[in-house]
Motif scaffolding. Structure first.
Motif, PDB file in Angstrom:
ATOM      1  N   VAL A   1       3.460   4.770 -10.644  1.00 48.35           N
ATOM      2  CA  VAL A   1       3.607   6.101 -10.079  1.00 48.35           C
ATOM      3  C   VAL A   1       3.832   7.034 -11.259  1.00 48.35           C
ATOM      4  CG1 VAL A   1       5.003   7.635  -8.654  1.00 48.35           C
ATOM      5  CG2 VAL A   1       4.546   5.308  -7.880  1.00 48.35           C
TER       6      VAL A   1
ATOM      7  N   SER B   1       5.738   3.743   1.555  1.00 52.99           N
ATOM      8  CA  SER B   1       4.845   2.583   1.501  1.00 52.99           C
ATOM      9  C   SER B   1       5.191   1.603   2.620  1.00 52.99           C
ATOM     10  CB  SER B   1       4.964   1.883   0.145  1.00 52.99           C
ATOM     11  OG  SER B   1       6.211   1.181   0.057  1.00 52.99           O
TER      12      SER B   1
ATOM     13  N   VAL C   1       0.866  -1.185   0.000  1.00 54.05           N
ATOM     14  CA  VAL C   1       0.000   0.000   0.000  1.00 54.05           C
ATOM     15  C   VAL C   1       0.901   1.232   0.000  1.00 54.05           C
ATOM     16  CG1 VAL C   1      -1.750   1.318   1.239  1.00 54.05           C
ATOM     17  CG2 VAL C   1      -1.834  -1.194   1.244  1.00 54.05           C
ATOM     18  N   ILE C   2       0.738   2.069  -1.028  1.00 58.98           N
ATOM     19  CA  ILE C   2       1.500   3.317  -1.090  1.00 58.98           C
ATOM     20  C   ILE C   2       0.741   4.376  -0.297  1.00 58.98           C
ATOM     21  CG2 ILE C   2       2.365   5.153  -2.592  1.00 58.98           C
ATOM     22  CD1 ILE C   2       2.752   3.103  -4.776  1.00 58.98           C
ATOM     23  N   ALA C   3       1.392   4.895   0.728  1.00 60.27           N
ATOM     24  CA  ALA C   3       0.748   5.889   1.590  1.00 60.27           C
ATOM     25  C   ALA C   3       0.757   7.269   0.943  1.00 60.27           C
ATOM     26  CB  ALA C   3       1.440   5.927   2.946  1.00 60.27           C
ATOM     27  N   THR C   4       1.931   7.723   0.525  1.00 59.80           N
ATOM     28  CA  THR C   4       2.056   9.044  -0.099  1.00 59.80           C
ATOM     29  C   THR C   4       3.137   9.016  -1.164  1.00 59.80           C
ATOM     30  OG1 THR C   4       3.702   9.803   1.517  1.00 59.80           O
ATOM     31  CG2 THR C   4       1.388  10.277   2.010  1.00 59.80           C
TER      32      THR C   4
ATOM     33  N   ASP D   1       0.962  11.144  -9.222  1.00 57.37           N
ATOM     34  CA  ASP D   1      -0.234  10.326  -9.063  1.00 57.37           C
ATOM     35  C   ASP D   1       0.262   8.890  -8.895  1.00 57.37           C
ATOM     36  OD1 ASP D   1      -2.864   9.553  -8.901  1.00 57.37           O
ATOM     37  OD2 ASP D   1      -3.180   9.511 -11.067  1.00 57.37           O
ATOM     38  N   TRP D   2      -0.563   8.009  -8.335  1.00 60.67           N
ATOM     39  CA  TRP D   2      -0.091   6.651  -8.103  1.00 60.67           C
ATOM     40  C   TRP D   2      -1.259   5.703  -7.905  1.00 60.67           C
ATOM     41  CZ3 TRP D   2       0.090  10.667  -4.646  1.00 60.67           C
ATOM     42  CH2 TRP D   2      -0.571  10.497  -3.422  1.00 60.67           C
ATOM     43  N   THR D   3      -0.956   4.418  -7.931  1.00 55.47           N
ATOM     44  CA  THR D   3      -1.966   3.389  -7.684  1.00 55.47           C
ATOM     45  C   THR D   3      -2.410   3.466  -6.229  1.00 55.47           C
ATOM     46  OG1 THR D   3      -0.975   1.935  -9.357  1.00 55.47           O
ATOM     47  CG2 THR D   3      -2.440   0.913  -7.743  1.00 55.47           C
ATOM     48  N   LYS D   4      -3.688   3.745  -6.025  1.00 53.24           N
ATOM     49  CA  LYS D   4      -4.200   3.980  -4.669  1.00 53.24           C
ATOM     50  C   LYS D   4      -4.653   2.692  -3.972  1.00 53.24           C
ATOM     51  CE  LYS D   4      -4.029   8.587  -5.057  1.00 53.24           C
ATOM     52  NZ  LYS D   4      -3.851   8.830  -6.469  1.00 53.24           N
ATOM     53  N   THR D   5      -4.956   1.648  -4.731  1.00 51.59           N
ATOM     54  CA  THR D   5      -5.432   0.400  -4.136  1.00 51.59           C
ATOM     55  C   THR D   5      -4.249  -0.500  -3.778  1.00 51.59           C
ATOM     56  OG1 THR D   5      -5.663  -0.528  -6.352  1.00 51.59           O
ATOM     57  CG2 THR D   5      -7.612   0.484  -5.379  1.00 51.59           C
TER      58      THR D   5
END
Length: 258
Positions: A85, A106, A57-60, A71-75
């Motif tokens: 990313v 992450s 999970v990418i936090a920020t 921008d990045w994959t949020k799920t």
């Protein structure tokens, strides 16, 4: 003996737990845009794969400057699956060499990962002599439906809008960039989408001039058209108050002008 067995079991389970984590594996962690026409939004998508055994999970994703929008994959990215990313560099008003980073935070084995983008922003005048005829022919072409628009009489500080049609007469997708004008009083109502070759799009501009009197503002519309930026002239008569400006004196009484 039992105590020794219990200790070995504890160490083994702890080691397995430590190994149970996602691994963020990028195809590349740096991208060179090369020569970028000023006014374009230089965009690159960094792709990665989770080569670990737990979801990532990418936090920020934090950019090193406000000129870069990430921008990045949020799920959650499951083991064996892929994500991305995206880094977008706004080149409008930023000629010259750039070298920027985006930092990913992450739950992967490497909790902080840094990606790099770089390039050189050239003005259209700088870029044009280096282009081949084939490159110019393959460029998108921005064509406006009119060179100027007259708002007529408007009140100072009043926000008004106009619509104009932009056609792409070139051979590749047209991406509109920033609007610039000496008055800093013109903007997009909504960010325009890319325009395919041969297609048109209606865009809406917001105009907010505060200087009283006759106004003539030349707006530069940046894009990835290698042939040059487009110019639009906006005209208006700016008055302090539209209501009082439309009143006339008749027998000592103010009467609305019709």
């Amino acid at each position: 003996m039992k105590k020794l067995a219990s200790l070995l079991l504890l160490l083994l389970s702890g080691g397995l737990a430590a190994q149970a984590q996602g691994v963020l594996t990028f195809e590349r962690d740096a991208h060179d845009f090369g020569k970028v026409p000023e006014g374009t939004m230089a965009t690159h998508e960094f792709k990665f794969r989770n080569t670990g055994n737990q979801p990532i999970v990418i936090a920020t994703v934090q950019a090193s400057c406000g000129c870069t929008t990430p921008d990045w994959t949020k799920t959650p990215v499951l083991p064996g699956k892929s994500g991305m990313v995206r880094a977008v560099y706004s080149s409008a008003g930023r000629p010259g060499v750039f070298n920027k980073t985006v930092t990913i935070t992450s739950n992967a084995t490497e909790p902080s990962k840094v990606l790099t983008i770089k390039g050189a922003v050239l003005t259209k005048d700088e870029l044009r002599p280096t282009l081949t005829p084939a490159q110019l022919a393959a460029s998108p072409r921005l064509v406006l439906d009119r060179p100027a628009h007259d708002f007529g009489k408007i009140e100072a500080g009043q926000q008004t809008t106009t619509r104009l049609t932009v056609r792409n007469a070139g051979r590749s997708s047209l991406v509109l960039g920033a609007l610039s004008s000496p008055c800093y009083c013109v903007g997009y109502k909504a960010v325009p989408a890319a325009i395919a070759p041969g297609q048109s799009q209606t865009i809406e501009l917001i105009y907010n001039q505060r200087q009283l009197g006759a106004a003539t503002d030349v707006v530069t519309i940046a894009s990835n058209d290698l042939n040059g930026d487009a110019k639009l002239t906006l005209k208006a008569m700016i008055v302090k108050d539209l209501v009082s400006g439309s009143m006339v004196k008749e027998s000592g009484t103010s009467v609305p002008f019709k």
